[in-house]
Design a protein around this motif. Structure first.
Motif, PDB file in Angstrom:
ATOM      1  N   ILE A 106       0.833  -1.206   0.000  1.00  8.17           N
ATOM      2  CA  ILE A 106       0.000   0.000   0.000  1.00  8.17           C
ATOM      3  C   ILE A 106       0.866   1.254   0.000  1.00  8.17           C
ATOM      4  CG2 ILE A 106      -1.724   1.309   1.322  1.00  8.17           C
ATOM      5  CD1 ILE A 106      -2.776  -1.507   2.282  1.00  8.17           C
ATOM      6  N   GLU A 107       1.845   1.305   0.895  1.00  7.79           N
ATOM      7  CA  GLU A 107       2.735   2.472   0.969  1.00  7.79           C
ATOM      8  C   GLU A 107       3.497   2.681  -0.335  1.00  7.79           C
ATOM      9  OE1 GLU A 107       5.185   1.735   4.399  1.00  7.79           O
ATOM     10  OE2 GLU A 107       3.560   2.223   5.791  1.00  7.79           O
ATOM     11  N   GLU A 108       4.013   1.577  -0.913  1.00  2.56           N
ATOM     12  CA  GLU A 108       4.772   1.696  -2.155  1.00  2.56           C
ATOM     13  C   GLU A 108       3.893   2.218  -3.290  1.00  2.56           C
ATOM     14  OE1 GLU A 108       7.651  -0.840  -5.169  1.00  2.56           O
ATOM     15  OE2 GLU A 108       6.419  -1.937  -3.730  1.00  2.56           O
ATOM     16  N   CYS A 109       2.674   1.739  -3.374  1.00  3.36           N
ATOM     17  CA  CYS A 109       1.778   2.191  -4.440  1.00  3.36           C
ATOM     18  C   CYS A 109       1.461   3.679  -4.318  1.00  3.36           C
ATOM     19  CB  CYS A 109       0.506   1.351  -4.466  1.00  3.36           C
ATOM     20  SG  CYS A 109       0.797  -0.320  -5.091  1.00  3.36           S
ATOM     21  N   TYR A 110       1.201   4.139  -3.110  1.00  7.35           N
ATOM     22  CA  TYR A 110       0.952   5.579  -2.948  1.00  7.35           C
ATOM     23  C   TYR A 110       2.206   6.385  -3.245  1.00  7.35           C
ATOM     24  CZ  TYR A 110      -3.823   5.095  -1.305  1.00  7.35           C
ATOM     25  OH  TYR A 110      -5.173   4.845  -1.229  1.00  7.35           O
ATOM     26  N   ARG A 111       3.362   5.858  -2.868  1.00 12.31           N
ATOM     27  CA  ARG A 111       4.622   6.551  -3.162  1.00 12.31           C
ATOM     28  C   ARG A 111       4.831   6.660  -4.678  1.00 12.31           C
ATOM     29  NH1 ARG A 111       9.297   5.031  -4.668  1.00 12.31           N
ATOM     30  NH2 ARG A 111       8.997   2.813  -4.291  1.00 12.31           N
ATOM     31  N   LEU A 112       4.411   5.640  -5.409  1.00 13.87           N
ATOM     32  CA  LEU A 112       4.549   5.634  -6.867  1.00 13.87           C
ATOM     33  C   LEU A 112       3.485   6.480  -7.571  1.00 13.87           C
ATOM     34  CD1 LEU A 112       5.392   1.858  -7.428  1.00 13.87           C
ATOM     35  CD2 LEU A 112       6.933   3.809  -7.787  1.00 13.87           C
ATOM     36  N   GLY A 113       2.472   6.939  -6.821  1.00 13.97           N
ATOM     37  CA  GLY A 113       1.477   7.835  -7.405  1.00 13.97           C
ATOM     38  C   GLY A 113       0.078   7.281  -7.540  1.00 13.97           C
ATOM     39  N   ALA A 114      -0.215   6.146  -6.915  1.00 11.43           N
ATOM     40  CA  ALA A 114      -1.580   5.603  -6.984  1.00 11.43           C
ATOM     41  C   ALA A 114      -2.573   6.626  -6.448  1.00 11.43           C
ATOM     42  CB  ALA A 114      -1.686   4.312  -6.185  1.00 11.43           C
ATOM     43  N   ASN A 115      -3.727   6.702  -7.072  1.00 12.99           N
ATOM     44  CA  ASN A 115      -4.778   7.605  -6.621  1.00 12.99           C
ATOM     45  C   ASN A 115      -5.655   6.980  -5.554  1.00 12.99           C
ATOM     46  OD1 ASN A 115      -4.264   8.219  -9.742  1.00 12.99           O
ATOM     47  ND2 ASN A 115      -4.673  10.102  -8.629  1.00 12.99           N
ATOM     48  N   SER A 116      -5.667   5.655  -5.501  1.00 16.87           N
ATOM     49  CA  SER A 116      -6.437   4.942  -4.499  1.00 16.87           C
ATOM     50  C   SER A 116      -5.933   3.499  -4.455  1.00 16.87           C
ATOM     51  CB  SER A 116      -7.927   4.980  -4.863  1.00 16.87           C
ATOM     52  OG  SER A 116      -8.710   4.405  -3.851  1.00 16.87           O
ATOM     53  N   TYR A 117      -6.214   2.841  -3.339  1.00 13.26           N
ATOM     54  CA  TYR A 117      -5.817   1.437  -3.179  1.00 13.26           C
ATOM     55  C   TYR A 117      -6.992   0.704  -2.555  1.00 13.26           C
ATOM     56  CZ  TYR A 117      -2.726  -2.559  -2.234  1.00 13.26           C
ATOM     57  OH  TYR A 117      -2.129  -3.792  -2.226  1.00 13.26           O
ATOM     58  N   LEU A 118      -7.498  -0.298  -3.261  1.00 21.53           N
ATOM     59  CA  LEU A 118      -8.612  -1.100  -2.768  1.00 21.53           C
ATOM     60  C   LEU A 118      -8.197  -2.562  -2.733  1.00 21.53           C
ATOM     61  CD1 LEU A 118     -11.524   0.408  -4.897  1.00 21.53           C
ATOM     62  CD2 LEU A 118     -10.963   0.935  -2.526  1.00 21.53           C
ATOM     63  N   THR A 119      -8.539  -3.224  -1.663  1.00 24.61           N
ATOM     64  CA  THR A 119      -8.284  -4.656  -1.557  1.00 24.61           C
ATOM     65  C   THR A 119      -9.465  -5.400  -2.165  1.00 24.61           C
ATOM     66  OG1 THR A 119      -7.037  -4.277   0.467  1.00 24.61           O
ATOM     67  CG2 THR A 119      -7.733  -6.525   0.030  1.00 24.61           C
ATOM     68  N   LYS A 120      -9.155  -6.370  -3.029  1.00 23.63           N
ATOM     69  CA  LYS A 120     -10.215  -7.169  -3.653  1.00 23.63           C
ATOM     70  C   LYS A 120     -10.932  -7.959  -2.564  1.00 23.63           C
ATOM     71  CE  LYS A 120      -7.865  -8.159  -7.995  1.00 23.63           C
ATOM     72  NZ  LYS A 120      -7.277  -9.250  -8.798  1.00 23.63           N
ATOM     73  N   PRO A 121     -12.238  -7.848  -2.535  1.00 19.31           N
ATOM     74  CA  PRO A 121     -12.989  -8.624  -1.541  1.00 19.31           C
ATOM     75  C   PRO A 121     -13.172 -10.073  -1.986  1.00 19.31           C
ATOM     76  CG  PRO A 121     -14.482  -7.270  -2.820  1.00 19.31           C
ATOM     77  CD  PRO A 121     -13.085  -6.935  -3.296  1.00 19.31           C
ATOM     78  N   ILE A 122     -13.391 -10.930  -1.027  1.00 18.61           N
ATOM     79  CA  ILE A 122     -13.643 -12.343  -1.317  1.00 18.61           C
ATOM     80  C   ILE A 122     -15.119 -12.553  -1.645  1.00 18.61           C
ATOM     81  CG2 ILE A 122     -13.614 -14.662  -0.336  1.00 18.61           C
ATOM     82  CD1 ILE A 122     -11.179 -13.702   1.332  1.00 18.61           C
ATOM     83  N   GLU A 123     -15.987 -11.883  -0.895  1.00 15.96           N
ATOM     84  CA  GLU A 123     -17.438 -12.023  -1.071  1.00 15.96           C
ATOM     85  C   GLU A 123     -17.932 -11.178  -2.245  1.00 15.96           C
ATOM     86  OE1 GLU A 123     -19.463 -13.964   0.809  1.00 15.96           O
ATOM     87  OE2 GLU A 123     -17.669 -14.694   1.837  1.00 15.96           O
TER      88      GLU A 123
END
Length: 148
Positions: A106-123
Motif C-alpha cells: 500500500i505504501e509503495e503504491c501511494y509513493r509511486l502515485g496511486a490515486n487509491s488502493y482497494l483490496t479485492k474482496p472475497i465475497e
C-alpha cells in the motif's frame, strides 16, 4: 446514469474469473462506459502508450485504470510507476485493486502515485459495493482531467 462521456474503464487483470465478476458488478451499477481488459502489464502499457493507433482500440484514454499488482510479465508496480512518470498519462486516475493488504504494498503504491488502493474482496456482495463506490466516486463525484 453516470457516463463520464463514456470514456472506457481499463481493468488490468490477469484472472478471467476476477474480471468476469467485476464486469457483472459494474453492470449491476448500470455502468454504460465500455469496460476494457488488459491481461498483463505489458499489454496495458502498450495500450495506454499507443491508444488510438491500433484498429479496434478506443481513440480516447480511460476515465480511470483499475490495476492489479501481481501480473505476469511487467507487474502492476512497474506499470504504475511508468504511468505516473509519463506526462501524457500521469493524470489518469490509477486505482490499485489487489488481493494484497500488505502495508508495504500500500505504501509503495501511494509513493509511486496511486490515486487509491482497494483490496479485492472475497465475497461477491462486497465486490458489488466496491464497484458501486468506484462508479459513484470516480465517474459521478470526482472531477476528472480532460484527457483526449
Amino acid at each position: 446514469m453516470i457516463t463520464s462521456s463514456l470514456k472506457p474503464i481499463l481493468v488490468v487483470e490477469d484472472s478471467v474469473e476476477d474480471f468476469t465478476a467485476l464486469g457483472r458488478a459494474f453492470r449491476k451499477q448500470a455502468l454504460a462506459n465500455p469496460l476494457l481488459r488488459c491481461e498483463d502489464g505489458d499489454q496495458a502499457l502498450e495500450y495506454l502508450q499507443g491508444y488510438g493507433k491500433r484498429a479496434g482500440w478506443p481513440l480516447t484514454l480511460p476515465a480511470f485504470v483499475l490495476l492489479d499488482l501481481n501480473l505476469p510479465g511487467t507487474d502492476g508496480r512497474t506499470v504504475l510507476g511508468i504511468l505516473k512518470q509519463d506526462p501524457q498519462l500521469q493524470s489518469i486516475p490509477v486505482i490499485i485493486f489487489s488481493t494484497s493488504s500488505n502495508t508495504r504494498d500500500i505504501e509503495e503504491c501511494y509513493r509511486l502515485g496511486a490515486n487509491s488502493y482497494l483490496t479485492k474482496p472475497i465475497e461477491y456482495a462486497s465486490l458489488e459495493e466496491k464497484a458501486r463506490l468506484l462508479v459513484n466516486y470516480w465517474l459521478g463525484t470526482s472531477e476528472l482531467p480532460p484527457l483526449s
